[in-house]
Motif scaffolding. Structure first.
Motif, mmCIF file in Angstrom:
data_model
loop_
_atom_site.group_PDB
_atom_site.id
_atom_site.type_symbol
_atom_site.label_atom_id
_atom_site.label_comp_id
_atom_site.label_asym_id
_atom_site.label_seq_id
_atom_site.Cartn_x
_atom_site.Cartn_y
_atom_site.Cartn_z
ATOM 1 N N GLY A 259 0.863 -1.176 -0.119
ATOM 2 C CA GLY A 259 -0.041 -0.148 0.166
ATOM 3 C C GLY A 259 0.729 1.140 0.118
ATOM 4 O O GLY A 259 0.286 2.252 -0.843
ATOM 5 N N ASN A 260 1.856 1.423 0.787
ATOM 6 C CA ASN A 260 2.752 2.462 0.915
ATOM 7 C C ASN A 260 3.433 2.699 -0.298
ATOM 8 O O ASN A 260 3.743 3.932 -0.865
ATOM 9 C CB ASN A 260 3.613 2.439 1.970
ATOM 10 N N SER A 261 3.867 1.516 -1.104
ATOM 11 C CA SER A 261 4.708 1.549 -2.100
ATOM 12 C C SER A 261 3.733 2.025 -3.440
ATOM 13 O O SER A 261 4.250 3.068 -4.168
ATOM 14 C CB SER A 261 5.286 0.444 -2.415
ATOM 15 N N LEU A 262 2.509 1.713 -3.322
ATOM 16 C CA LEU A 262 1.593 2.205 -4.449
ATOM 17 C C LEU A 262 1.096 3.608 -4.028
ATOM 18 O O LEU A 262 1.387 4.514 -5.167
ATOM 19 C CB LEU A 262 0.423 1.504 -4.523
ATOM 20 N N ARG A 263 1.107 4.171 -2.969
ATOM 21 C CA ARG A 263 0.912 5.516 -2.635
ATOM 22 C C ARG A 263 1.970 6.324 -3.190
ATOM 23 O O ARG A 263 1.781 7.664 -3.932
ATOM 24 C CB ARG A 263 0.635 5.643 -1.121
ATOM 25 N N LEU A 264 3.146 5.782 -2.915
ATOM 26 C CA LEU A 264 4.343 6.764 -3.474
ATOM 27 C C LEU A 264 4.342 6.843 -4.890
ATOM 28 O O LEU A 264 4.659 7.920 -5.580
ATOM 29 C CB LEU A 264 5.584 6.170 -2.901
ATOM 30 N N MET A 265 4.191 5.741 -5.583
ATOM 31 C CA MET A 265 4.077 5.535 -6.928
ATOM 32 C C MET A 265 2.806 6.458 -7.718
ATOM 33 O O MET A 265 3.301 7.110 -8.502
ATOM 34 C CB MET A 265 4.059 4.240 -7.589
ATOM 35 N N LEU A 266 1.823 6.495 -6.969
ATOM 36 C CA LEU A 266 0.539 7.307 -7.501
ATOM 37 C C LEU A 266 1.168 8.677 -7.503
ATOM 38 O O LEU A 266 0.004 9.364 -7.890
ATOM 39 C CB LEU A 266 -0.532 6.631 -6.894
ATOM 40 N N PHE A 275 4.263 3.198 -14.771
ATOM 41 C CA PHE A 275 3.068 2.899 -15.142
ATOM 42 C C PHE A 275 3.039 2.831 -16.725
ATOM 43 O O PHE A 275 2.137 2.702 -17.404
ATOM 44 C CB PHE A 275 2.151 4.146 -14.699
ATOM 45 N N SER A 276 4.257 2.715 -17.125
ATOM 46 C CA SER A 276 4.290 2.436 -18.743
ATOM 47 C C SER A 276 5.211 1.446 -18.966
ATOM 48 O O SER A 276 5.972 1.412 -20.002
ATOM 49 C CB SER A 276 4.807 3.852 -19.298
ATOM 50 N N GLY A 277 5.420 0.676 -18.116
ATOM 51 C CA GLY A 277 6.559 -0.636 -18.257
ATOM 52 C C GLY A 277 7.658 -0.489 -17.575
ATOM 53 O O GLY A 277 8.772 -1.313 -17.645
ATOM 54 N N GLY A 278 8.023 0.421 -16.586
ATOM 55 C CA GLY A 278 9.446 0.852 -16.068
ATOM 56 C C GLY A 278 9.524 -0.006 -14.912
ATOM 57 O O GLY A 278 9.396 0.558 -13.758
ATOM 58 N N ARG A 279 9.845 -1.162 -14.973
ATOM 59 C CA ARG A 279 9.891 -2.116 -13.790
ATOM 60 C C ARG A 279 10.827 -1.849 -12.586
ATOM 61 O O ARG A 279 10.712 -2.054 -11.443
ATOM 62 C CB ARG A 279 10.223 -3.820 -14.351
ATOM 63 N N HIS A 280 12.115 -1.296 -13.206
ATOM 64 C CA HIS A 280 12.913 -0.930 -12.381
ATOM 65 C C HIS A 280 12.671 0.159 -11.096
ATOM 66 O O HIS A 280 13.017 0.055 -10.023
ATOM 67 C CB HIS A 280 14.207 -0.189 -13.145
ATOM 68 N N SER A 281 11.619 1.004 -11.449
ATOM 69 C CA SER A 281 10.848 1.723 -10.332
ATOM 70 C C SER A 281 10.170 1.230 -9.236
ATOM 71 O O SER A 281 10.068 1.742 -8.275
ATOM 72 C CB SER A 281 10.183 2.925 -11.180
ATOM 73 N N VAL A 282 9.695 -0.046 -9.803
ATOM 74 C CA VAL A 282 9.029 -0.564 -8.384
ATOM 75 C C VAL A 282 9.960 -1.082 -7.453
ATOM 76 O O VAL A 282 9.674 -0.866 -6.172
ATOM 77 C CB VAL A 282 8.369 -2.006 -9.188
ATOM 78 N N GLY A 283 11.211 -1.717 -7.771
ATOM 79 C CA GLY A 283 12.171 -1.791 -6.632
ATOM 80 C C GLY A 283 12.581 -0.536 -5.986
ATOM 81 O O GLY A 283 12.733 -0.627 -4.853
ATOM 82 N N GLN A 284 12.747 0.381 -6.785
ATOM 83 C CA GLN A 284 13.151 1.597 -6.030
ATOM 84 C C GLN A 284 12.172 2.403 -5.123
ATOM 85 O O GLN A 284 12.486 2.787 -4.060
ATOM 86 C CB GLN A 284 13.361 2.733 -7.203
ATOM 87 N N ALA A 285 10.953 2.297 -5.492
ATOM 88 C CA ALA A 285 10.004 2.742 -4.784
ATOM 89 C C ALA A 285 9.738 1.791 -3.302
ATOM 90 O O ALA A 285 9.635 2.371 -2.253
ATOM 91 C CB ALA A 285 8.476 2.623 -5.351
ATOM 92 N N MET A 286 9.685 0.540 -3.644
ATOM 93 C CA MET A 286 9.707 -0.190 -2.315
ATOM 94 C C MET A 286 10.827 -0.155 -1.333
ATOM 95 O O MET A 286 10.764 -0.087 -0.263
ATOM 96 C CB MET A 286 9.679 -1.762 -2.857
ATOM 97 N N ASN A 287 12.129 0.072 -1.948
ATOM 98 C CA ASN A 287 13.240 0.448 -1.191
ATOM 99 C C ASN A 287 13.248 1.730 -0.356
ATOM 100 O O ASN A 287 13.440 1.886 0.734
ATOM 101 C CB ASN A 287 14.549 0.337 -2.024
#
Length: 421
Positions: A259-266, A275-287
C-alpha cells in the motif's frame, strides 16, 4: 514546527519520565516524521513515553543507540517477564497482544532456545520454492484484480493490498482460501491495539491451533508440516505461537509495504515511468518506502536486565525500551534528509536488527509477494491513477505499523482474465 510537542503529558512516574509524551494520538499516524524530530530535539536519542494507562517506557530514536540495544541481547533482553510495570497492567490492557507476558513464542525466548526456534522457522521457510511462490502470488493477484477490473475503480488497500499477502501465506502454511478474510480482520484488530485486540488475538490463535492439528494428521508440502517435522522438543503451544508470529509479521507489514509503495508511485512524479512499463522503478519505490515510510514504525521491545545508560538516559533494570525503527531510519546523523538515493542501500531498520531480526527467508517471501503484486497490478491496469487528492489519504491510527485506511484509484475498465492454471 511547534516549539514544544503538542502531545506532552504530565508525568505520573517520577522525574525520569518528566515531560513524557503519550505513545498514541493522531500525530503518530498523521505526522510521525515531524513528531520524531521534535522528540529528538527535546529529549535526545532516547525519549520518555507513556503507553496506554500512563505506563512508562523509553522510545529509542537514535540509529546508533538502536544498534547498541539490538546488538546486546543479554543487557537488553526479549524476556518480557523482566518488566517492572506488570503490577500496573490490567488483564484487558489493549497492548497485551503487542507486549505479552509468558507468551511461549519466539518473540520472547532468549539464548539457545531462541536460536533453535529461529532455525526451525527459517528451515521451514527456506524450503519454499521461489518460482512457485511467485506463480502463487501472480495467481492470487490476478484473481483479486479480476474482482474489480471491470468497474474502472477500486480501493487498492481493501480490495488488493490487504488481501494478497494473507492469501499467499495461507497457501504456503496450509490454510484454505476461505479462512483469509477473517484472519485479515483479526490481524488488523491485534496490531492496531483496538478494543477488539484481545478477540483478534484469540481468533488467530484458534485458527493456528486447528491448522496444527490438521497437519499432524495430514502433513503436506507446506510450512507448518515442515515445522512439525523439525520441531526439536517444542510443544504444540510453542509451535502455534510461532505460527501466529509468522502470520501476523508476514501479512500486515507486507500489506502496508504494498500500500505505501503504491501510494508513493501514484503521488510522486519520479515513479511515473512504472506505469508505462518501467519495472526498475517498482524496486526503487519499495526500497524508498522501507527508509522513509516503513510499515513497521515501532516495536516493543527490549527490557533492561540491569541498570544501564543509553543515549544519556539512566535506564533502570526492568524498563521497557521501544525500538523506534522509523525514527532511527530518519536519524540525521546517518540519513540524508531530502533524499539522497536509497536504492540498493539496505541499512534500514525495517526488518529489525540483531538476534531477533526478521529471518532472511521471511524477508525474501515478503519481498516476492509485494513486488509481484505491484508488478501484476501495473501490468493489468497501466493507466491507474489516484481517485482523490493525495492530502486526503488517511493513515491507520497505530503507533506500531504505518499504513493507510484506503487507497481509491480509477483506471480504464478491462475484462477479467478468469482462472488460469
Amino acid at each position: 514546527m511547534t516549539t514544544e510537542p503538542s502531545t506532552t503529558a504530565p508525568s505520573t512516574t517520577g522525574d525520569a519520565f518528566a515531560g513524557a509524551v503519550p505513545f498514541s494520538g493522531p500525530r503518530f499516524h498523521v505526522e510521525p516524521a515531524e513528531l520524531y524530530r521534535e522528540l529528538r530535539r527535546d529529549h535526545g536519542a532516547v525519549a520518555p513515553v507513556l503507553l496506554d494507562g500512563d505506563v512508562p517506557a523509553w522510545l529509542v530514536l537514535g540509529y546508533r543507540e538502536l544498534l547498541h540495544v539490538t546488538n546486546d541481547p543479554v543487557l537488553f533482553s526479549r524476556d518480557s517477564d523482566l518488566w517492572n510495570q506488570w503490577d500496573r497492567i490490567p488483564g484487558d490492557w489493549p497492548l497485551l497482544p503487542m507486549i505479552g507476558r509468558k507468551q511461549p513464542s519466539i518473540l520472547y525466548t532468549v539464548g539457545e532456545r531462541h536460536r533453535q526456534r529461529a532455525a526451525m522457522m527459517s528451515h521451514a521457510m527456506e524450503a519454499v520454492d521461489p518460482f512457485e511462490l511467485r506463480r502463487t502470488a501472480e495467481r492470487y493477484a490476478d484473481r483479486l484484480i479480476d474482482s474489480f477490473c471491470a468497474r474502472g475503480r477500486a480501493d487498492l488497500l481493501a480490495e488488493f493490498a490487504m488481501l494478497l499477502p494473507v492469501r499467499v501465506l495461507a497457501r504456503l502454511y496450509g490454510f484454505t482460501d476461505e479462512q483469509g478474510p477473517a484472519l485479515v480482520k483479526a490481524i488488523n484488530d491485534l496490531v492496531d491495539s483496538t478494543e477488539d485486540a484481545i478477540a483478534g488475538q484469540t481468533h488467530v490463535f484458534t485458527a493456528m491451533a486447528e491448522l496444527l492439528e490438521l497437519k499432524k494428521e495430514r502433513p503436506g508440502p507446506d510450512v507448518v508440516s515442515r515445522m512439525l517435522a523439525d520441531r526439536y522438543d517444542f510443544s504444540d503451544d510453542e509451535i502455534v505461537q510461532d505460527m501466529m508470529v509468522m502470520t501476523v509479521a508476514g501479512h500486515q507489514p507486507t500489506a502496508d509495504w504494498i500500500g505505501n509503495s503504491l501510494r508513493l508511485m501514484l503521488t510522486d512524479d519520479r515513479f511515473a515511468a512504472s506505469f508505462s512499463g518501467g519495472r526498475h522503478s517498482v524496486g526503487q519505490a519499495m526500497n524508498e518506502v522501507l527508509w522513509e515510510d516503513t510499515p513497521t514504525q515501532n516495536i516493543a521491545g527490549r527490557w533492561a536486565s540491569r541498570d544501564t545508560r543509553v543515549g544519556g538516559r539512566q535506564i533502570r533494570a526492568g524498563d521497557l525500551l521501544i525500538l523506534g525503527f522509523a525514527a532511527a531510519n530518519a536519524d540525521p546523523q546517518v540519513h540524508l534528509e531530502g533524499g539522497g538515493p536509497t536504492h540498493g542501500n539496505n541499512a534500514f531498520f525495517s526488518f529489525g536488527h540483531g538476534e531477533h531480526r526478521c529471518p532472511f527467508p521471511a524477508q525474501e517471501i515478503a519481498e516476492v509477494i509485494a513486488r509481484t503484486g505491484i508488478e501484476v497490478l501495473l501490468d493489468r491496469l497501466p493507466d491507474i491513477d489516484l481517485a482523490v487528492a493525495p492530502e486526503t489519504l488517511v493513515r491507520r491510527a497505530s503507533p506500531w505499523l504505518r499504513g493507510m485506511t484506503r487507497l481509491p484509484v480509477r483506471f480504464t475498465p478491462t475484462p477479467a482474465l478468469g482462472d488460469r492454471p
